[in-house]
Write a protein that holds these residues in place. Structure first.
Motif, mmCIF file in Angstrom:
data_model
loop_
_atom_site.group_PDB
_atom_site.id
_atom_site.type_symbol
_atom_site.label_atom_id
_atom_site.label_comp_id
_atom_site.label_asym_id
_atom_site.label_seq_id
_atom_site.Cartn_x
_atom_site.Cartn_y
_atom_site.Cartn_z
ATOM 1 N N PRO A 1 -30.519 25.526 -0.653
ATOM 2 C CA PRO A 1 -30.874 26.670 -0.372
ATOM 3 C C PRO A 1 -32.429 27.294 -0.164
ATOM 4 O O PRO A 1 -32.311 28.193 0.793
ATOM 5 C CB PRO A 1 -30.465 27.596 -1.768
ATOM 6 C CG PRO A 1 -29.305 26.469 -2.203
ATOM 7 C CD PRO A 1 -30.085 25.395 -1.689
ATOM 8 N N LEU A 2 -33.140 26.832 -0.882
ATOM 9 C CA LEU A 2 -34.971 27.062 -0.302
ATOM 10 C C LEU A 2 -35.077 26.929 0.873
ATOM 11 O O LEU A 2 -36.170 27.619 1.591
ATOM 12 C CB LEU A 2 -35.400 26.774 -2.298
ATOM 13 C CG LEU A 2 -36.572 27.102 -2.428
ATOM 14 C CD1 LEU A 2 -37.527 28.176 -1.597
ATOM 15 C CD2 LEU A 2 -38.076 25.883 -3.150
ATOM 16 N N GLY A 3 -34.781 25.784 0.387
ATOM 17 C CA GLY A 3 -35.234 24.558 2.307
ATOM 18 C C GLY A 3 -34.903 26.045 3.367
ATOM 19 O O GLY A 3 -34.350 25.450 4.795
ATOM 20 N N MET A 4 -33.192 26.452 3.007
ATOM 21 C CA MET A 4 -32.741 27.158 4.432
ATOM 22 C C MET A 4 -33.765 28.524 4.444
ATOM 23 O O MET A 4 -34.081 28.467 5.677
ATOM 24 C CB MET A 4 -31.536 27.542 4.088
ATOM 25 C CG MET A 4 -30.619 26.804 4.070
ATOM 26 S SD MET A 4 -28.270 27.720 3.513
ATOM 27 C CE MET A 4 -28.204 26.075 3.008
ATOM 28 N N LEU A 5 -34.129 28.464 3.362
ATOM 29 C CA LEU A 5 -35.021 30.346 3.699
ATOM 30 C C LEU A 5 -36.499 29.239 4.729
ATOM 31 O O LEU A 5 -37.385 29.910 5.380
ATOM 32 C CB LEU A 5 -35.702 30.665 2.219
ATOM 33 C CG LEU A 5 -34.363 31.577 1.688
ATOM 34 C CD1 LEU A 5 -34.666 31.817 0.048
ATOM 35 C CD2 LEU A 5 -34.279 32.841 2.444
ATOM 36 N N VAL A 6 -37.126 28.335 4.064
ATOM 37 C CA VAL A 6 -38.054 27.611 4.520
ATOM 38 C C VAL A 6 -37.915 26.999 5.882
ATOM 39 O O VAL A 6 -38.639 27.722 7.113
ATOM 40 C CB VAL A 6 -38.582 26.811 3.519
ATOM 41 C CG1 VAL A 6 -39.601 26.144 4.496
ATOM 42 C CG2 VAL A 6 -39.184 27.037 2.567
ATOM 43 N N ARG B 1 -35.406 27.967 8.068
ATOM 44 C CA ARG B 1 -34.634 29.440 9.249
ATOM 45 C C ARG B 1 -33.401 28.094 9.467
ATOM 46 O O ARG B 1 -33.130 28.462 10.924
ATOM 47 C CB ARG B 1 -35.635 30.361 9.317
ATOM 48 C CG ARG B 1 -37.119 31.196 9.166
ATOM 49 C CD ARG B 1 -37.079 31.457 9.557
ATOM 50 N NE ARG B 1 -38.813 31.703 9.891
ATOM 51 C CZ ARG B 1 -39.122 31.194 10.295
ATOM 52 N NH1 ARG B 1 -39.545 31.786 11.728
ATOM 53 N NH2 ARG B 1 -40.623 31.015 9.639
ATOM 54 N N ARG B 2 -32.899 27.681 9.053
ATOM 55 C CA ARG B 2 -31.686 26.501 9.396
ATOM 56 C C ARG B 2 -30.904 26.331 8.277
ATOM 57 O O ARG B 2 -31.535 25.819 6.834
ATOM 58 C CB ARG B 2 -31.629 25.158 10.290
ATOM 59 C CG ARG B 2 -32.684 24.392 9.558
ATOM 60 C CD ARG B 2 -32.884 23.543 10.621
ATOM 61 N NE ARG B 2 -34.995 22.798 10.327
ATOM 62 C CZ ARG B 2 -34.817 22.064 11.023
ATOM 63 N NH1 ARG B 2 -35.469 21.942 11.767
ATOM 64 N NH2 ARG B 2 -36.479 21.767 10.615
ATOM 65 N N ARG B 3 -28.793 26.209 8.152
ATOM 66 C CA ARG B 3 -28.871 25.617 7.324
ATOM 67 C C ARG B 3 -28.168 24.366 7.490
ATOM 68 O O ARG B 3 -27.267 23.585 7.043
ATOM 69 C CB ARG B 3 -26.985 26.579 7.499
ATOM 70 C CG ARG B 3 -27.710 28.113 7.459
ATOM 71 C CD ARG B 3 -26.599 28.969 7.844
ATOM 72 N NE ARG B 3 -25.464 28.321 7.270
ATOM 73 C CZ ARG B 3 -24.240 28.760 6.736
ATOM 74 N NH1 ARG B 3 -23.761 30.284 7.656
ATOM 75 N NH2 ARG B 3 -22.780 28.842 6.657
ATOM 76 N N HIS B 4 -28.406 23.714 8.596
ATOM 77 C CA HIS B 4 -28.399 22.204 9.191
ATOM 78 C C HIS B 4 -28.892 20.968 10.049
ATOM 79 O O HIS B 4 -30.679 21.994 10.270
ATOM 80 C CB HIS B 4 -26.959 21.772 10.051
ATOM 81 C CG HIS B 4 -25.947 23.052 9.431
ATOM 82 N ND1 HIS B 4 -24.716 22.605 8.563
ATOM 83 C CD2 HIS B 4 -25.458 24.615 10.362
ATOM 84 C CE1 HIS B 4 -23.676 23.502 8.765
ATOM 85 N NE2 HIS B 4 -24.503 24.142 9.465
#
Length: 107
Positions: free
Chosen positions: A35-40, A42-45
């Motif tokens: 979830p933190l990485g998704m913010l950084v 800006r992608r979900r995959h």
């Protein structure tokens, strides 16, 4: 079950068993961002944009934990240690591996 190919640094340590402390194998972050990485990222995959290989440590590191100023140059240096501590908590750095990924190394 979905198959996915990820490219891991040849010197990366093998993925630890689920529940064992993180060793920096990178499998989880190369597979998909947390979830933190998704913010950084800006992608979900795909691989997390914050993931960094450390030649010195011979392992992967979360850039938000290891060097948040490199990810966000406008971030005041005095706040970087707090960001790093919060990131460690958000990603569950001390809890243990939660990636249930099955790793098959190619030749």
């Amino acid at each position: 079950m979905r198959g996915q190919t990820i490219f891991i640094h040849p010197l990366a340590p093998p993925k630890p068993p689920t529940g064992v402390a993180c060793n920096g194998c990178g499998v989880c972050c190369l597979s998909e961002p947390c979830p933190l990485g998704m913010l950084v990222s800006r992608r979900r995959h795909g691989a997390c944009a914050a993931l960094r290989w450390s030649d010195l440590d011979r392992r992967y590191l979360c850039g938000v934990v290891s060097d948040p100023v490199a990810l966000w140059p406008a971030l005041p240096r005095w706040i970087a240690p707090m960001v790093s501590r919060l990131a460690r908590r958000w990603i569950g750095a001390s809890i243990g591996c939660d990636a249930d990924t099955i790793v098959v190394r190619g030749g």
